[in-house]
Design a protein around this motif. Structure first.
Motif, short mmCIF file in Angstrom:
data_model
loop_
_atom_site.label_atom_id
_atom_site.label_comp_id
_atom_site.label_asym_id
_atom_site.label_seq_id
_atom_site.Cartn_x
_atom_site.Cartn_y
_atom_site.Cartn_z
N TRP A 17 0.83 -1.21 0.00
CA TRP A 17 0.00 0.00 0.00
C TRP A 17 0.86 1.26 0.00
N LEU A 18 2.10 1.16 0.47
CA LEU A 18 3.00 2.32 0.45
C LEU A 18 3.62 2.54 -0.93
N ARG A 19 3.33 1.61 -1.82
CA ARG A 19 3.87 1.69 -3.19
C ARG A 19 2.76 1.99 -4.20
N GLY A 20 1.70 2.57 -3.70
CA GLY A 20 0.62 3.02 -4.59
C GLY A 20 -0.26 1.90 -5.11
N LYS A 21 -0.20 0.72 -4.48
CA LYS A 21 -1.01 -0.41 -4.99
C LYS A 21 -2.20 -0.67 -4.08
N GLN A 22 -3.29 -1.10 -4.70
CA GLN A 22 -4.46 -1.55 -3.95
C GLN A 22 -4.42 -3.09 -3.91
N PRO A 23 -4.98 -3.71 -2.87
CA PRO A 23 -4.92 -5.18 -2.79
C PRO A 23 -5.76 -5.83 -3.88
N GLU A 24 -5.32 -7.01 -4.35
CA GLU A 24 -6.13 -7.75 -5.33
C GLU A 24 -7.44 -8.19 -4.70
N ASN A 25 -7.35 -8.67 -3.45
CA ASN A 25 -8.55 -9.07 -2.70
C ASN A 25 -8.52 -8.36 -1.35
N ARG A 26 -9.68 -7.90 -0.91
CA ARG A 26 -9.75 -7.22 0.39
C ARG A 26 -9.62 -8.21 1.54
N VAL A 27 -10.04 -9.44 1.28
CA VAL A 27 -9.95 -10.51 2.29
C VAL A 27 -9.39 -11.73 1.60
N GLU A 28 -8.30 -12.28 2.13
CA GLU A 28 -7.74 -13.48 1.47
C GLU A 28 -7.04 -14.37 2.48
N PHE A 29 -7.02 -15.66 2.17
CA PHE A 29 -6.35 -16.63 3.03
C PHE A 29 -4.90 -16.78 2.55
N ALA A 30 -3.96 -16.60 3.47
CA ALA A 30 -2.54 -16.79 3.14
C ALA A 30 -2.13 -18.18 3.62
N ALA A 31 -2.17 -19.14 2.71
CA ALA A 31 -1.93 -20.54 3.08
C ALA A 31 -0.57 -20.75 3.71
N GLU A 32 0.45 -20.02 3.18
CA GLU A 32 1.81 -20.22 3.69
C GLU A 32 1.97 -19.69 5.13
N LEU A 33 1.03 -18.85 5.56
CA LEU A 33 1.09 -18.32 6.93
C LEU A 33 0.04 -18.98 7.83
N GLY A 34 -0.92 -19.66 7.21
CA GLY A 34 -1.98 -20.30 8.00
C GLY A 34 -2.95 -19.30 8.61
N MET A 35 -3.06 -18.12 7.99
CA MET A 35 -3.96 -17.10 8.54
C MET A 35 -4.54 -16.25 7.41
N TRP A 36 -5.48 -15.39 7.76
CA TRP A 36 -6.16 -14.54 6.80
C TRP A 36 -5.62 -13.12 6.85
N ASN A 37 -5.57 -12.47 5.70
CA ASN A 37 -5.23 -11.05 5.64
C ASN A 37 -6.47 -10.26 5.25
N VAL A 38 -6.74 -9.19 6.01
CA VAL A 38 -7.87 -8.31 5.68
C VAL A 38 -7.30 -6.91 5.45
N TYR A 39 -7.60 -6.34 4.26
CA TYR A 39 -6.99 -5.07 3.87
C TYR A 39 -7.98 -3.91 3.72
N GLY A 40 -9.28 -4.22 3.63
CA GLY A 40 -10.27 -3.18 3.30
C GLY A 40 -10.73 -2.39 4.51
N HIS A 41 -10.98 -1.12 4.32
CA HIS A 41 -11.40 -0.23 5.41
C HIS A 41 -12.77 -0.60 6.00
N PRO A 42 -13.84 -0.71 5.17
CA PRO A 42 -15.14 -1.06 5.76
C PRO A 42 -15.12 -2.43 6.42
N GLU A 43 -14.39 -3.38 5.79
CA GLU A 43 -14.32 -4.74 6.36
C GLU A 43 -13.63 -4.72 7.73
N ILE A 44 -12.56 -3.95 7.82
CA ILE A 44 -11.81 -3.87 9.09
C ILE A 44 -12.62 -3.15 10.16
N GLU A 45 -13.28 -2.09 9.75
CA GLU A 45 -14.11 -1.35 10.71
C GLU A 45 -15.18 -2.27 11.31
N GLU A 46 -15.77 -3.08 10.46
CA GLU A 46 -16.80 -4.04 10.89
C GLU A 46 -16.22 -5.05 11.90
#
Length: 403
Positions: A17-46
């Motif tokens: 996000w510091l490189r001017g990019k928006q996420p491909e998905n606002r919510v995604e499962f990172a299999a290699e980490l075994g956890m989910w990443n959430v990037y979207g503002h409304p989703e996070i606020e919720e």
């Protein structure tokens, strides 16, 4: 411009996000980490506003083999960041009296005095290493004095805290490797040193009460019961840690944002009513704690994606603060941005209790820096150094020329 800056400064590669990019998905499962990443503002606020579904107790999902020697129960008792209601609300109430608007406002003269004292002590004329000379000591001294631990021990705190955050790896729940094991071990060592230190002061307050926050915690009762030693120690630990790290980064990041956007530096210096909004915009633009963690208590839909129960979610508030659905031109540094609903201090019941203090420290320190120095400029060939931890965005070294 943002892209080149993030790369020039060597900011963590994962912070897209510091490189001017928006996420491909606002919510995604990172299999290699075994956890989910959430990037979207409304989703996070919720998520942050729903503690019943999204728990702050993340330790229950940490595999035992990741921290074989750690007593997770002892480490998290009284840790405000890991607690859910109703206990969270009761514990927070205990400390909220120490951060009322009046108590915080009354600290302004002391904050100003410490700022002047620190800047008077700078050895090299015309030069400042902002973090070492001011941005680190100022908030540490303020919170240490509130708690009642010697501010002169701040070099010890720094060593321990640095140990806790010095890994540049993203934690994985599924990967087993020596590098991660070593990073966890070091982090726990730093944490243990700090809690051992605080434990000594807690024991002392039980015998000899004083007029300080540590004594208040020792004497406090929840549901008619005193807090356990672990609860007091962990509570104090969070206040000491959170009480300085964010402000250290906030102050360094604000100065850096203004140096990088010289037109704003001139405007803010000329119109000091712009200092608070400039701080807010720097919190959005370079968010000190880029991520917080939550766990799901039940299966739930987030941003149109079904997340099962008992999953760990990394909530990337720094990415949410660049969400183009909420912020127009998110890559622009604009202190006049209004509204500016950034999530740097969180939302909901865990909204940062020290936010008013951090804002006050930032405002007082910036105004004094402007009064004392006609310019604060980065030095060619001596770029700022940033935190290496992927969950943080903040300067740890910022050499400046002040002439």
């Amino acid at each position: 411009m943002t892209t080149t800056l993030a790369d020039t400064w060597g900011l963590h590669a994962s912070q897209f996000w510091l490189r001017g990019k928006q996420p491909e998905n606002r919510v995604e499962f990172a299999a290699e980490l075994g956890m989910w990443n959430v990037y979207g503002h409304p989703e996070i606020e919720e998520i942050l506003r729903d503690p019943a579904t999204f728990s702050s107790d993340t330790t229950r999902l940490v595999p035992k083999e990741m921290m074989p020697d750690a007593d997770l129960e002892a480490m998290t008792a009284g840790n405000l960041l890991q607690l859910d209601p109703p206990l969270h609300n009761k514990m927070r109430k205990l400390v909220s009296r120490a951060f009322t608007p009046k108590v915080v406002a009354d600290l302004e003269p002391r904050i100003a005095a410490i700022t002047h004292e620190m800047l008077d002590a700078v050895g090299t004329p015309g030069r400042l290493e902002l973090v070492e000379d001011l941005a680190y000591p100022l908030p540490v001294i303020v919170i240490a004095e509130l708690l009642g631990v010697p501010a002169s021990d701040r070099h010890l705190f720094k060593g321990w805290v640095d140990k806790m955050f010095e890994s540049s790896e993203q934690l994985s729940l599924v990967k087993k490797d020596e590098k991660q094991d070593e990073a966890i071990k070091k982090s726990l060592e730093g944490q243990k040193s700090l809690t051992d230190y605080l434990g000594v002061h807690v024991d002392e307050r039980r015998k000899q009460p004083r007029e300080d926050l540590l004594t208040k915690l020792v004497e406090a009762e929840v549901d008619g019961e005193r807090l356990s030693r672990n609860e007091v120690v962990n509570f104090a630990n969070i206040l000491l840690l959170a009480g300085h790290i964010t402000t250290t980064m906030l102050l360094g990041n604000s100065v850096l944002c203004l140096d990088t956007h010289r037109e704003w530096d001139e405007r803010v210096r000329a119109d000091r009513s712009l200092v608070p909004p400039a701080i807010e915009e720097s919190l959005r633009f370079l968010t000190p704690f880029a991520a917080v963690a939550r766990t799901t208590n039940r299966e739930v839909e987030v941003g149109g994606v079904t997340v099962p129960a008992d999953q760990l979610l990394m909530i990337w508030v720094a990415a949410a603060n660049r969400d183009e659905r909420v912020f127009t031109d998110p890559g622009d540094f604009n202190p006049l941005r209004d509204p500016n609903p950034h999530l740097a201090f969180g939302r909901g019941i865990h909204f940062c209790i020290g936010a008013p203090l951090a804002r006050l420290e930032g405002r007082v320190a910036l105004n004094i820096l402007f009064d004392r120095y006609p310019a604060l400029r980065t030095i060619p060939g001596e770029p700022p150094k940033f935190q290496v931890n992927p969950n943080m965005t903040g300067v740890r070294e910022l050499p400046l020329t002040t002439a």
